[in-house]
Design a protein around this motif. Sequence first.
Motif, PDB file in Angstrom:
ATOM      1  N   THR A  75     -94.815   7.698  14.430  1.00 42.91           N
ATOM      2  CA  THR A  75     -95.367   9.041  14.291  1.00 42.91           C
ATOM      3  C   THR A  75     -95.876   9.501  15.649  1.00 42.91           C
ATOM      4  O   THR A  75     -96.642   8.796  16.291  1.00 42.91           O
ATOM      5  CB  THR A  75     -96.529   9.072  13.281  1.00 42.91           C
ATOM      6  OG1 THR A  75     -96.048   8.647  12.007  1.00 42.91           O
ATOM      7  CG2 THR A  75     -97.116  10.468  13.155  1.00 42.91           C
ATOM      8  N   ALA A  76     -95.438  10.685  16.053  1.00 42.10           N
ATOM      9  CA  ALA A  76     -95.955  11.319  17.270  1.00 42.10           C
ATOM     10  C   ALA A  76     -96.549  12.662  16.844  1.00 42.10           C
ATOM     11  O   ALA A  76     -95.925  13.414  16.097  1.00 42.10           O
ATOM     12  CB  ALA A  76     -94.854  11.514  18.296  1.00 42.10           C
ATOM     13  N   THR A  77     -97.743  12.934  17.328  1.00 48.39           N
ATOM     14  CA  THR A  77     -98.494  14.118  16.927  1.00 48.39           C
ATOM     15  C   THR A  77     -98.720  15.031  18.127  1.00 48.39           C
ATOM     16  O   THR A  77     -99.026  14.563  19.219  1.00 48.39           O
ATOM     17  CB  THR A  77     -99.869  13.684  16.344  1.00 48.39           C
ATOM     18  OG1 THR A  77     -99.636  12.743  15.295  1.00 48.39           O
ATOM     19  CG2 THR A  77    -100.640  14.868  15.819  1.00 48.39           C
ATOM     20  N   ILE A  78     -98.609  16.322  17.890  1.00 48.60           N
ATOM     21  CA  ILE A  78     -98.917  17.298  18.931  1.00 48.60           C
ATOM     22  C   ILE A  78    -100.420  17.272  19.177  1.00 48.60           C
ATOM     23  O   ILE A  78    -101.221  17.152  18.244  1.00 48.60           O
ATOM     24  CB  ILE A  78     -98.453  18.717  18.509  1.00 48.60           C
ATOM     25  CG1 ILE A  78     -96.936  18.749  18.298  1.00 48.60           C
ATOM     26  CG2 ILE A  78     -98.891  19.762  19.532  1.00 48.60           C
ATOM     27  CD1 ILE A  78     -96.104  18.440  19.530  1.00 48.60           C
ATOM     28  N   LEU A  79    -100.817  17.394  20.425  1.00 45.62           N
ATOM     29  CA  LEU A  79    -102.221  17.357  20.822  1.00 45.62           C
ATOM     30  C   LEU A  79    -103.042  18.334  19.979  1.00 45.62           C
ATOM     31  O   LEU A  79    -102.659  19.497  19.805  1.00 45.62           O
ATOM     32  CB  LEU A  79    -102.337  17.711  22.301  1.00 45.62           C
ATOM     33  CG  LEU A  79    -103.724  17.564  22.926  1.00 45.62           C
ATOM     34  CD1 LEU A  79    -104.133  16.092  22.968  1.00 45.62           C
ATOM     35  CD2 LEU A  79    -103.730  18.152  24.320  1.00 45.62           C
ATOM     36  N   ASP A  80    -104.143  17.851  19.440  1.00 49.35           N
ATOM     37  CA  ASP A  80    -105.067  18.626  18.604  1.00 49.35           C
ATOM     38  C   ASP A  80    -104.398  19.233  17.375  1.00 49.35           C
ATOM     39  O   ASP A  80    -104.866  20.232  16.831  1.00 49.35           O
ATOM     40  CB  ASP A  80    -105.745  19.742  19.423  1.00 49.35           C
ATOM     41  CG  ASP A  80    -106.583  19.206  20.558  1.00 49.35           C
ATOM     42  OD1 ASP A  80    -107.150  18.090  20.416  1.00 49.35           O
ATOM     43  OD2 ASP A  80    -106.663  19.873  21.611  1.00 49.35           O
ATOM     44  N   TRP A  81    -103.318  18.656  16.936  1.00 52.71           N
ATOM     45  CA  TRP A  81    -102.587  19.096  15.741  1.00 52.71           C
ATOM     46  C   TRP A  81    -102.146  20.560  15.830  1.00 52.71           C
ATOM     47  O   TRP A  81    -101.982  21.242  14.819  1.00 52.71           O
ATOM     48  CB  TRP A  81    -103.405  18.848  14.472  1.00 52.71           C
ATOM     49  CG  TRP A  81    -103.529  17.397  14.149  1.00 52.71           C
ATOM     50  CD1 TRP A  81    -104.503  16.548  14.608  1.00 52.71           C
ATOM     51  CD2 TRP A  81    -102.645  16.607  13.359  1.00 52.71           C
ATOM     52  NE1 TRP A  81    -104.275  15.278  14.137  1.00 52.71           N
ATOM     53  CE2 TRP A  81    -103.147  15.285  13.356  1.00 52.71           C
ATOM     54  CE3 TRP A  81    -101.486  16.887  12.645  1.00 52.71           C
ATOM     55  CZ2 TRP A  81    -102.519  14.263  12.670  1.00 52.71           C
ATOM     56  CZ3 TRP A  81    -100.863  15.863  11.956  1.00 52.71           C
ATOM     57  CH2 TRP A  81    -101.390  14.574  11.982  1.00 52.71           C
ATOM     58  N   LYS A  82    -101.962  21.040  17.052  1.00 55.17           N
ATOM     59  CA  LYS A  82    -101.466  22.415  17.231  1.00 55.17           C
ATOM     60  C   LYS A  82    -100.050  22.502  16.673  1.00 55.17           C
ATOM     61  O   LYS A  82     -99.294  21.545  16.738  1.00 55.17           O
ATOM     62  CB  LYS A  82    -101.499  22.806  18.706  1.00 55.17           C
ATOM     63  CG  LYS A  82    -102.905  22.894  19.249  1.00 55.17           C
ATOM     64  CD  LYS A  82    -102.908  23.135  20.739  1.00 55.17           C
ATOM     65  CE  LYS A  82    -104.335  23.124  21.251  1.00 55.17           C
ATOM     66  NZ  LYS A  82    -104.426  22.861  22.664  1.00 55.17           N
ATOM     67  N   SER A 119     -94.414  20.934  11.792  1.00 58.72           N
ATOM     68  CA  SER A 119     -94.874  21.891  12.806  1.00 58.72           C
ATOM     69  C   SER A 119     -95.787  21.255  13.853  1.00 58.72           C
ATOM     70  O   SER A 119     -95.871  21.749  14.977  1.00 58.72           O
ATOM     71  CB  SER A 119     -95.582  23.070  12.154  1.00 58.72           C
ATOM     72  OG  SER A 119     -96.755  22.633  11.507  1.00 58.72           O
ATOM     73  N   ASN A 120     -96.452  20.151  13.509  1.00 55.93           N
ATOM     74  CA  ASN A 120     -97.395  19.547  14.450  1.00 55.93           C
ATOM     75  C   ASN A 120     -97.249  18.034  14.617  1.00 55.93           C
ATOM     76  O   ASN A 120     -98.075  17.408  15.252  1.00 55.93           O
ATOM     77  CB  ASN A 120     -98.828  19.903  14.064  1.00 55.93           C
ATOM     78  CG  ASN A 120     -99.156  19.499  12.651  1.00 55.93           C
ATOM     79  OD1 ASN A 120     -98.430  18.733  12.018  1.00 55.93           O
ATOM     80  ND2 ASN A 120    -100.247  20.028  12.129  1.00 55.93           N
ATOM     81  N   HIS A 121     -96.214  17.470  14.040  1.00 52.73           N
ATOM     82  CA  HIS A 121     -95.966  16.038  14.205  1.00 52.73           C
ATOM     83  C   HIS A 121     -94.541  15.702  13.774  1.00 52.73           C
ATOM     84  O   HIS A 121     -93.866  16.516  13.137  1.00 52.73           O
ATOM     85  CB  HIS A 121     -96.974  15.193  13.415  1.00 52.73           C
ATOM     86  CG  HIS A 121     -96.852  15.315  11.931  1.00 52.73           C
ATOM     87  ND1 HIS A 121     -97.290  16.416  11.228  1.00 52.73           N
ATOM     88  CD2 HIS A 121     -96.339  14.460  11.010  1.00 52.73           C
ATOM     89  CE1 HIS A 121     -97.066  16.241   9.938  1.00 52.73           C
ATOM     90  NE2 HIS A 121     -96.486  15.063   9.774  1.00 52.73           N
ATOM     91  N   ILE A 122     -94.116  14.515  14.146  1.00 45.44           N
ATOM     92  CA  ILE A 122     -92.817  14.000  13.708  1.00 45.44           C
ATOM     93  C   ILE A 122     -93.019  12.587  13.175  1.00 45.44           C
ATOM     94  O   ILE A 122     -93.930  11.870  13.588  1.00 45.44           O
ATOM     95  CB  ILE A 122     -91.779  13.988  14.847  1.00 45.44           C
ATOM     96  CG1 ILE A 122     -92.195  13.020  15.964  1.00 45.44           C
ATOM     97  CG2 ILE A 122     -91.537  15.386  15.388  1.00 45.44           C
ATOM     98  CD1 ILE A 122     -91.116  12.741  16.972  1.00 45.44           C
ATOM     99  N   HIS A 123     -92.155  12.216  12.240  1.00 44.37           N
ATOM    100  CA  HIS A 123     -92.082  10.842  11.746  1.00 44.37           C
ATOM    101  C   HIS A 123     -90.648  10.373  11.933  1.00 44.37           C
ATOM    102  O   HIS A 123     -89.710  11.120  11.651  1.00 44.37           O
ATOM    103  CB  HIS A 123     -92.410  10.750  10.252  1.00 44.37           C
ATOM    104  CG  HIS A 123     -93.799  11.117   9.873  1.00 44.37           C
ATOM    105  ND1 HIS A 123     -94.899  10.417  10.305  1.00 44.37           N
ATOM    106  CD2 HIS A 123     -94.266  12.108   9.073  1.00 44.37           C
ATOM    107  CE1 HIS A 123     -95.997  10.964   9.776  1.00 44.37           C
ATOM    108  NE2 HIS A 123     -95.633  11.994   9.040  1.00 44.37           N
TER     109      HIS A 123
END
Length: 172
Positions: free
Chosen positions: A13-20, A54-58
Amino acid sequence: MKKIITEWPQFYTATILDWKRLLKQDKYKDIVIASLRFLVKSRRVRIFGFVIMSNHIHLIWQVEPDFKQSDVKRDFLKYTAQKIKADLRRSHPQVLDRFLVCSSDRHYQFWKRGSLSVELRSRAVFFQKLEYIHWNPVKAFLSSTPEEYKYSSASFYETGLDNWGFLTHYTE
């Protein structure tokens, strides 16, 4: 001689900074897709499942022999960040400013540091994570069924058609 696979498949899992919600636009999802396609074509990874929200990938992926997982992750995140940054600079400079950071090694940051990676050492856990990935858009009210969501591997497992050109079925 066939190379021995030394890595287990990973739930990543990679997440966009601050869940933007940076990946809300399809053009940024397409950058992620292009990077995944490159990693598979260059035989660095096999990808068994994915979803881009929209704010992360798995992902469920497996690093191929002769490659280090840390290098593959670094290259994937760096490439996608550079491509997104270039587009934001050209098309949406006001959005780019939201990713400005005070860091000694970068001016902008898109991906949160310390992405999650879990080895999938059993079939049961593998299938649980694959199901979790596929149901993510339904739980987020983006589709009514997993296979309806475009940026996912769910339709591949439903129809057998790899519209992305980089997926490996879990039985292979």
